[in-house]
Design a protein around this motif. Structure first.
Motif, PDB file in Angstrom:
ATOM      1  N   SER A 100       0.806  -1.298   0.081  1.00 60.85           N
ATOM      2  CA  SER A 100       0.076   0.047  -0.001  1.00 60.85           C
ATOM      3  C   SER A 100       0.809   1.305  -0.007  1.00 60.85           C
ATOM      4  CB  SER A 100      -0.988  -0.157   1.108  1.00 60.85           C
ATOM      5  OG  SER A 100      -1.841  -1.085   1.302  1.00 60.85           O
ATOM      6  N   ASP A 104       1.927   2.386   2.408  1.00 59.53           N
ATOM      7  CA  ASP A 104       1.498   3.191   3.946  1.00 59.53           C
ATOM      8  C   ASP A 104       2.000   2.275   4.997  1.00 59.53           C
ATOM      9  OD1 ASP A 104       0.179   4.074   5.956  1.00 59.53           O
ATOM     10  OD2 ASP A 104      -1.838   4.054   5.171  1.00 59.53           O
ATOM     11  N   GLN A 127      -0.214   0.497   7.622  1.00 59.84           N
ATOM     12  CA  GLN A 127      -0.776  -0.663   7.197  1.00 59.84           C
ATOM     13  C   GLN A 127      -0.033  -1.956   7.694  1.00 59.84           C
ATOM     14  OE1 GLN A 127      -4.288  -0.872   6.244  1.00 59.84           O
ATOM     15  NE2 GLN A 127      -3.879   1.165   6.620  1.00 59.84           N
ATOM     16  N   ARG A 163      -2.834  -5.008  -0.450  1.00 61.43           N
ATOM     17  CA  ARG A 163      -2.721  -3.682  -0.973  1.00 61.43           C
ATOM     18  C   ARG A 163      -4.164  -2.908  -0.872  1.00 61.43           C
ATOM     19  NH1 ARG A 163       0.058  -1.725  -5.360  1.00 61.43           N
ATOM     20  NH2 ARG A 163       0.547  -3.991  -6.261  1.00 61.43           N
ATOM     21  N   LYS A 164      -4.057  -1.617  -0.162  1.00 64.29           N
ATOM     22  CA  LYS A 164      -5.048  -0.815   0.248  1.00 64.29           C
ATOM     23  C   LYS A 164      -5.184   0.425  -0.734  1.00 64.29           C
ATOM     24  CE  LYS A 164      -6.701   1.961   4.058  1.00 64.29           C
ATOM     25  NZ  LYS A 164      -6.650   3.259   3.275  1.00 64.29           N
ATOM     26  N   ALA A 165      -6.421   0.638  -1.286  1.00 66.43           N
ATOM     27  CA  ALA A 165      -6.507   1.728  -2.188  1.00 66.43           C
ATOM     28  C   ALA A 165      -7.999   2.293  -1.648  1.00 66.43           C
ATOM     29  CB  ALA A 165      -6.403   1.285  -3.527  1.00 66.43           C
ATOM     30  N   SER A 166      -7.916   3.665  -1.372  1.00 68.35           N
ATOM     31  CA  SER A 166      -9.225   4.267  -0.936  1.00 68.35           C
ATOM     32  C   SER A 166      -9.817   3.451   0.312  1.00 68.35           C
ATOM     33  CB  SER A 166     -10.224   4.316  -2.257  1.00 68.35           C
ATOM     34  OG  SER A 166     -11.483   5.125  -1.792  1.00 68.35           O
ATOM     35  N   ASN A 167     -11.086   2.945  -0.099  1.00 65.23           N
ATOM     36  CA  ASN A 167     -11.877   2.211   1.168  1.00 65.23           C
ATOM     37  C   ASN A 167     -11.881   0.639   0.722  1.00 65.23           C
ATOM     38  OD1 ASN A 167     -13.280   2.065   3.408  1.00 65.23           O
ATOM     39  ND2 ASN A 167     -15.033   1.918   2.164  1.00 65.23           N
ATOM     40  N   ARG A 168     -10.939   0.204  -0.176  1.00 62.41           N
ATOM     41  CA  ARG A 168     -10.810  -1.194  -0.442  1.00 62.41           C
ATOM     42  C   ARG A 168      -9.473  -1.847  -0.025  1.00 62.41           C
ATOM     43  NH1 ARG A 168     -15.347  -2.945  -2.985  1.00 62.41           N
ATOM     44  NH2 ARG A 168     -14.188  -4.881  -3.501  1.00 62.41           N
ATOM     45  N   VAL A 169      -9.524  -3.089   0.191  1.00 60.90           N
ATOM     46  CA  VAL A 169      -8.367  -3.755   0.473  1.00 60.90           C
ATOM     47  C   VAL A 169      -8.257  -5.042  -0.372  1.00 60.90           C
ATOM     48  CG1 VAL A 169      -9.061  -4.835   2.378  1.00 60.90           C
ATOM     49  CG2 VAL A 169      -6.721  -4.468   2.270  1.00 60.90           C
ATOM     50  N   ARG A 170      -7.308  -5.304  -0.818  1.00 53.34           N
ATOM     51  CA  ARG A 170      -7.079  -6.622  -1.848  1.00 53.34           C
ATOM     52  C   ARG A 170      -5.969  -7.561  -1.158  1.00 53.34           C
ATOM     53  NH1 ARG A 170      -6.164  -6.636  -7.999  1.00 53.34           N
ATOM     54  NH2 ARG A 170      -8.460  -6.640  -8.259  1.00 53.34           N
ATOM     55  N   ASP A 200     -11.016  -9.610  -2.448  1.00 54.90           N
ATOM     56  CA  ASP A 200     -11.270  -7.980  -2.515  1.00 54.90           C
ATOM     57  C   ASP A 200     -12.314  -7.874  -1.536  1.00 54.90           C
ATOM     58  OD1 ASP A 200      -9.521  -6.965  -4.802  1.00 54.90           O
ATOM     59  OD2 ASP A 200     -10.557  -8.549  -5.723  1.00 54.90           O
TER      60      ASP A 200
END
Length: 596
Positions: free
Chosen positions: A216, A218, A221, A278-285, A305
């Motif tokens: 991410s 970040d 995380q 991997r986190k993007a916006s309000n989603r995580v994969r 996802d």
């Protein structure tokens, strides 16, 4: 040791070992030496031989001749055995230490009445005499085949003329990377840079869960990644048939680029789980994959996802999903591995794995083939809870769909009770025992307790949910049958056992007169196990309720083809269906043309 009544030839890895100074040790303390040697054999050497798929060809007072199908297994066994002997001798006076010297060769051997002969055997024996106490000497062929597959080095000792062998033998001495020698060597093992010593593989499937990569960008995380991995390690540790490396050992690889094969060697495991977040916006994969360390073969891979609403709930959900999905994949990988083992070298766990493919179809003919293997496992290990559980299931299959013989009813109940008694910390054994008690003994209260304990031990045990759903649905609890069935499918959507929860879902909908839903679940049940007679029985019943008489009769004909002795009354008596479903089901099956 298995006996071969005819002469044959085959390629084999041959290991010869003997005790250094055996006569001196016996002269000084005959009883003590014999007792110590017996202890080393029982506690270290014989278990390692079995673990590395070897066969003891013959023994002398101080020596062993062992055959291995794999050169790598032969060398791995020798290294681990010598390391084990060093540990066992650590606190003894030199005069009481038992040390082995070992020689390994690979070649064509003549097999006759269980013994092996030929130059391949003779060279192994001569290599053994060239080894120093605690050392291993191998031929050039062995050195070439092993290459870089093990964390060891090879010191080139040159060519030696040996007794009764026409040509000189090129000899190498094995050096473990934890204790490099100063002699010249074919690789870095003798360069003075020690590496990790090789660990023996445990006697059950073993796995290390590596820290997941935080993709991410970040750093905050990291706690999510690490927390999920720790929970996965805890979840896998609840599976009693699996050996899981502790968090402190696997987390030394955090932030490092790793070679999965090297990790397997370093930690002594057969499988490695690695992944990323991997986190993007309000989603995580979240992605994960399980790799067989020695071969690099992928056993399982999945991607998840999710929305990032409640991070702790998400962590729990992903952990449960990963653990539940890995279990059937690893068990299947273990079944395939054991198929490659020689039949004369099977322990109780191997026999269980060989039986499982004939239990899963849930048909009498296949169950009858599996039972002798499970009985052999129990002869070796009478308290083996999982073997009792699968034996209980076999008897359930034979009772409910094989003629309702009293011996199978008694066998199912007996093995079920043994599985529960011996498997108080084994979710699989408890689930299997509970299933047999519910379906054959019709003791659904005891079955329910077993399922609840299993799920308390392992909340991701899809087998407990799946078997539990069948017991609930056939016992008249349609809502719980559907709920547990759906939970089993959610936890393990590609499980070969998915036909069980689908059966329960179909039964639940049938009981609630939701025949379209019942027909859809019955169709999926048939697709999951086309040769299971009860899947076709469900299709016949649901088609009949929906007015599809021709389709119902076709499904009924398939039931009789798979289970020639099938009768409606026999099925009702054997399975003990709750009255709320027994009569509506019987009525539909009569319309389909099945015999009363």
């Amino acid at each position: 040791m298995s006996e071969e009544s005819h002469t044959a030839r085959r390629l084999a890895a041959i290991l010869a070992a003997d005790v250094v100074g055996y006569s001196r040790l016996m002269g000084a303390d005959e009883e003590g030496t014999l007792a110590a040697l017996k202890g080393h054999r029982k506690e270290l050497i014989d278990p390692l031989i079995a673990q590395h798929q070897g066969r003891i060809v013959k023994t002398t007072g101080d020596g062993l001749l062992i055959e291995f199908a794999s050169i790598v297994d032969a060398v791995r066994f020798a290294v681990v055995m010598q390391q084990g002997m060093k540990d066992r001798n650590a606190n003894l006076d030199d005069s009481h230490c038992i040390r082995f010297r070992v020689g390994i060769n690979v070649g064509d051997v003549i097999v006759e009445d269980g013994d092996i002969f030929g130059d391949g055997v003779n060279v192994a024996a001569r290599l053994e005499t060239l080894a120093e106490p605690g050392e291993i000497c191998v031929s050039a062929t062995v050195r070439e085949h092993v290459g870089e597959k093990l964390p060891i080095g090879f010191a080139d000792l040159g060519e030696h003329s040996v007794k009764n062998i026409a040509r000189p033998v090129h000899v190498y001495r094995i050096e473990t990377r934890s204790e490099p020698k100063t002699a010249s060597s074919g690789n870095a093992a003798s360069s003075g840079n020690p590496g990790p010593a090789m660990l023996a593989l445990p006697d059950r499937p073993s796995i290390a869960v590596l820290p997941f990569a935080n993709m991410s960008g970040d750093a905050e995380q990291d706690y999510f990644c690490d927390g999920m991995v720790e929970d996965i390690i805890t979840g896998l540790s609840r599976l009693k048939w699996m050996f899981v490396i502790a968090r402190n050992s696997s987390f030394v690889y955090k932030g490092k680029s790793v070679d999965v094969k090297q990790v397997g060697r370093d930690l002594g495991v057969r499988y490695v789980l690695e992944g990323s977040v991997r986190k993007a916006s309000n989603r995580v994969r979240v992605t994960g994959q399980v790799v067989e360390a020695e071969t690099g073969r992928h056993v399982w891979a999945e991607r998840y996802d999710r929305t990032l609403d409640d991070i702790f709930a998400l962590q729990d959900e992903l952990t449960t999903s990963v653990v539940a999905a890995i279990e059937p994949s690893l068990r299947q990988a273990e079944v395939e591995r054991v198929k490659r083992k020689r039949p004369d070298n099977l322990d109780a766990y191997d026999l269980l794995l060989r039986a499982i493919p004939d239990v899963y179809p849930a048909m009498p003919g296949r169950a009858a083939k599996a039972l002798p293997l499970l009985e052999s496992a129990l002869n070796l290990e009478p308290d083996y809870a999982a073997a009792h559980g699968f034996a209980a299931w076999c008897h359930e299959i034979l009772f409910v769909r094989g003629g309702a013989h009293e011996e199978n009813r008694l066998g199912a109940a007996s093995h079920a009770h043994a599985a529960i008694a011996n498997g108080r910390d084994d979710a699989t054994a408890l689930a299997l025992g509970g299933f047999a008690l519910g379906l054959v003994a019709h003791d659904r209260e005891a079955a329910s307790r077993a399922f609840e304990v299993a799920l308390a031990l392992s909340p991701s045990c899809s087998l407990a949910y799946g078997f539990g759903s069948v017991v609930m649905a056939t016992g008249g609890d349609a809502d719980r049958g559907i709920e547990w069935g759906e939970q089993a499918l959610r936890l393990s959507p590609f499980d070969p056992m998915s036909f069980g929860p689908l059966f329960a879902i179909a039964f639940g909908h049938f009981q609630r007169a939701e025949y379209e839903g019942a027909a859809e679940a019955a169709r999926r049940c048939f697709q999951a196990n086309p040769n299971w007679s009860y899947a076709h029985m469900l299709l016949a019943a649901t088609h009949a309720k929906l007015g599809r008489v021709d389709a119902a009769r076709a499904a009924a004909a398939r039931v009789l083809e798979l289970e020639p002795g099938y009768t409606i009354s026999g099925m009702r008596a054997a399975a003990g269906f709750h009255p709320s479903i027994a009569e509506p089901l019987a009525e539909a099956l009569r319309v389909a043309g099945l015999p009363e």
